[in-house]
Scaffold this active site. Structure first.
Site, mmCIF file in Angstrom:
data_model
loop_
_atom_site.group_PDB
_atom_site.id
_atom_site.type_symbol
_atom_site.label_atom_id
_atom_site.label_comp_id
_atom_site.label_asym_id
_atom_site.label_seq_id
_atom_site.Cartn_x
_atom_site.Cartn_y
_atom_site.Cartn_z
ATOM 1 N N LYS A 76 0.974 -1.142 -0.002
ATOM 2 C CA LYS A 76 0.022 -0.134 0.087
ATOM 3 C C LYS A 76 0.658 1.336 -0.024
ATOM 4 O O LYS A 76 0.646 2.268 -0.625
ATOM 5 C CB LYS A 76 -0.820 -0.078 1.384
ATOM 6 C CG LYS A 76 -2.250 0.758 0.929
ATOM 7 C CD LYS A 76 -3.109 0.223 1.978
ATOM 8 C CE LYS A 76 -4.443 0.892 1.488
ATOM 9 N NZ LYS A 76 -5.815 0.803 2.483
ATOM 10 N N LYS A 120 -4.480 -14.112 -11.410
ATOM 11 C CA LYS A 120 -4.905 -14.540 -10.268
ATOM 12 C C LYS A 120 -6.548 -14.139 -9.890
ATOM 13 O O LYS A 120 -6.527 -12.842 -10.223
ATOM 14 C CB LYS A 120 -4.097 -14.107 -9.291
ATOM 15 C CG LYS A 120 -4.320 -14.930 -7.897
ATOM 16 C CD LYS A 120 -3.671 -14.216 -6.666
ATOM 17 C CE LYS A 120 -4.290 -14.574 -5.336
ATOM 18 N NZ LYS A 120 -4.222 -13.927 -4.301
ATOM 19 N N LYS A 126 -10.993 -10.372 -5.708
ATOM 20 C CA LYS A 126 -11.968 -9.494 -5.650
ATOM 21 C C LYS A 126 -11.402 -8.136 -6.297
ATOM 22 O O LYS A 126 -12.151 -7.461 -6.905
ATOM 23 C CB LYS A 126 -12.305 -8.938 -4.076
ATOM 24 C CG LYS A 126 -13.064 -10.079 -3.339
ATOM 25 C CD LYS A 126 -13.323 -9.449 -2.065
ATOM 26 C CE LYS A 126 -12.357 -9.373 -0.986
ATOM 27 N NZ LYS A 126 -11.951 -10.946 -0.591
HETATM 28 P P1 ADP Z 1 -8.994 -11.491 -2.405
HETATM 29 O O1 ADP Z 1 -7.656 -11.723 -3.421
HETATM 30 O O2 ADP Z 1 -10.087 -11.823 -3.358
HETATM 31 O O3 ADP Z 1 -9.227 -10.270 -1.776
HETATM 32 P P2 ADP Z 1 -8.433 -12.971 0.100
HETATM 33 O O4 ADP Z 1 -7.138 -12.193 0.069
HETATM 34 O O5 ADP Z 1 -9.572 -12.225 0.707
HETATM 35 O O6 ADP Z 1 -8.887 -12.836 -1.430
HETATM 36 O O7 ADP Z 1 -8.228 -14.564 0.188
HETATM 37 C C1 ADP Z 1 -8.353 -14.972 1.322
HETATM 38 C C2 ADP Z 1 -7.752 -16.580 1.093
HETATM 39 O O8 ADP Z 1 -8.326 -17.144 0.009
HETATM 40 C C3 ADP Z 1 -6.252 -16.237 0.786
HETATM 41 O O9 ADP Z 1 -5.494 -16.181 1.930
HETATM 42 C C4 ADP Z 1 -5.667 -17.507 0.003
HETATM 43 O O10 ADP Z 1 -5.589 -18.460 0.834
HETATM 44 C C5 ADP Z 1 -7.061 -17.813 -0.881
HETATM 45 N N1 ADP Z 1 -7.215 -17.259 -2.199
HETATM 46 C C6 ADP Z 1 -7.648 -16.164 -2.674
HETATM 47 N N2 ADP Z 1 -7.448 -16.115 -3.906
HETATM 48 C C7 ADP Z 1 -6.970 -17.280 -4.229
HETATM 49 C C8 ADP Z 1 -6.603 -17.556 -5.564
HETATM 50 N N3 ADP Z 1 -7.097 -16.906 -6.807
HETATM 51 N N4 ADP Z 1 -6.215 -18.872 -5.601
HETATM 52 C C9 ADP Z 1 -5.803 -19.494 -4.615
HETATM 53 N N5 ADP Z 1 -6.109 -19.207 -3.344
HETATM 54 C C10 ADP Z 1 -6.777 -17.941 -3.153
#
Ligand code: ADP
Ligand code: TRP
Length: 358
Positions: free
Chosen positions: A136, A215, A218
């Site tokens: 950030k 990847k 969100k």
């Molecule tokens: P986002 O990237 O959508 O904000 P988060 O960071 O809240 O998702 O993700 C929570 C957990 O879900 C992460 O710690 C990871 O373990 C898993 N995760 C999120 N996106 C992926 C992905 N594209 N592939 C594999 N695991 C993921």
């Protein structure tokens, strides 16, 4: 008094049983990345209903990290909705409150006090190197102290339950290292208070790709959500980016994100058949997308039905979370009590919370 103690013999050392713990932030509805990358592993690790099974934990604690989510979700009504939806989603997906302790992070206030105790042994430099804050700052965005100290709260989450194994995605491994460092620093100063945990990565550790091949996240607006409205999901699937090679050309399934998504939800036999079709060539991506729509609907059909039942029974999920919080607090209280005494913060009576049985 045990027979061992009565006879003066040293008690047999207790065999360490894995105690799994993980948290997931309710910052949006769960997508396939969250499910295949994290939640599915939580479910696999739950102690089995019928006794020991290799690989499963002896105890499992899973929580919805609403305090962490506060650093991004600033709308109270939305946060409440997301916490409730996350709880329903987890149970619908197979998290069994009889086998694992499911609770909301903020229902265990002991964790916040423990965070402070850990903050006093957390070197600034260590926190400055943590990626959430560093990224950030590198992008010139304003960061608050909540984001900066995020790994300390996460450490308290883990240490409060004497967790030994923390199932997480690769992005969280750095935070577990911080947790180990802080626990080690505290133990070094005050004696053996905390249990040092180890991360447990998802097998293969593969990243789930999003609809654009990056990847799934969100933040990239490229998600397929687990409980999305089927018509909306179909539209997203039909718009998944593909390359423009001719239909006849043989293709490598291993490097194609549409295939990777299909492979997650299709039964083994269909997946092998589809891989063969890719290698042979002579197919259109439109057909694969249609097959993906069907496979996704079938893969999550049972969970979707369970979700509908839970949604219709509003008291059930509240009862599950209340019972989970009581069990979680009982353990966190013991750990906090240990930490308070060790560092000399034990003047005032530190009363156990209601429901503490041990
Ligand atoms: P986002 O990237 O959508 O904000 P988060 O960071 O809240 O998702 O993700 C929570 C957990 O879900 C992460 O710690 C990871 O373990 C898993 N995760 C999120 N996106 C992926 C992905 N594209 N592939 C594999 N695991 C993921
Ligand atoms: N930081 C984790 C994430 O964003 C969520 C989390 C909070 C967590 N506390 C935790 C994960 C404790 C494991 C253990 O995914």
């Amino acid at each position: 008094m045990t027979a061992d103690r009565a006879s003066g013999a040293a008690p047999a050392p207790a065999t360490p049983k894995p105690r799994a713990l993980s948290g997931i932030q309710p910052t949006g509805r769960f997508h396939w990345g969250n499910y295949f990358g994290a939640i599915r592993q939580y479910i696999e690790l739950q102690p089995p209903a019928d006794g020991a099974s290799p690989g499963a934990a002896a105890e499992a604690y899973y929580f919805i990290a609403d305090l962490h989510a506060l650093t991004t979700v600033r709308d109270p009504a939305r946060l409440r909705d997301l916490v409730r939806a996350a709880a329903i989603d987890l149970v619908a997906l197979g998290l069994d409150p009889e086998r694992a302790v499911l609770f909301v992070q903020s229902d265990v206030p002991e964790v916040c006090e423990l965070t402070w105790l850990l903050m006093t042994v957390a070197p600034m430099g260590l926190l400055e190197r943590c990626h959430a804050f560093k990224d950030k700052k590198a992008r010139g965005l304003p960061a608050d102290a909540g984001l900066f100290t995020y790994p300390v709260l996460m450490s308290a989450d883990i240490l409060a339950y004497d967790a030994t194994v923390v199932p997480v995605g690769e992005d969280q491994v750095q935070h577990i290292e911080v947790c180990r460092d802080l626990a080690g620093a505290f133990n070094h100063l005050y004696g053996p208070v905390f249990t040092l945990p180890v991360p447990r990565l998802v097998e293969g550790g593969a990243k789930v790709p999003g609809t654009d091949g990056l990847k799934m996240s969100k933040s990239y607006d490229n998600t397929l959500d687990v409980f999305e409205d089927p018509a909306a999901q179909k539209k997203k699937i039909m718009r998944i980016t593909t390359d423009s090679r001719p239909m006849e050309a043989p293709k490598d399934p291993e490097t194609d994100h549409l295939f990777a998504l299909y492979a997650l939800v299709a039964p083994e036999e269909d997946r092998l058949r589809m891989a063969e079709t890719y290698r042979r060539g002579g197919f259109g991506y439109g057909e694969v997308k249609k097959a993906l729509v069907t496979a996704a609907a079938e893969h999550f059909a049972e969970a979707r039905a369970r979700r509908a039942a839970l949604e219709a029974d509003s008291e059930r999920i509240e009862a599950i979370l209340a019972a989970g919080a009581t069990r979680a607090r009982a353990r966190a209280w013991d750990v906090l009590d240990r930490a308070r005494r060790a560092c000399g913060i034990d003047r005032s009576p530190h009363r156990p919370p209601p429901g503490r049985t041990s």
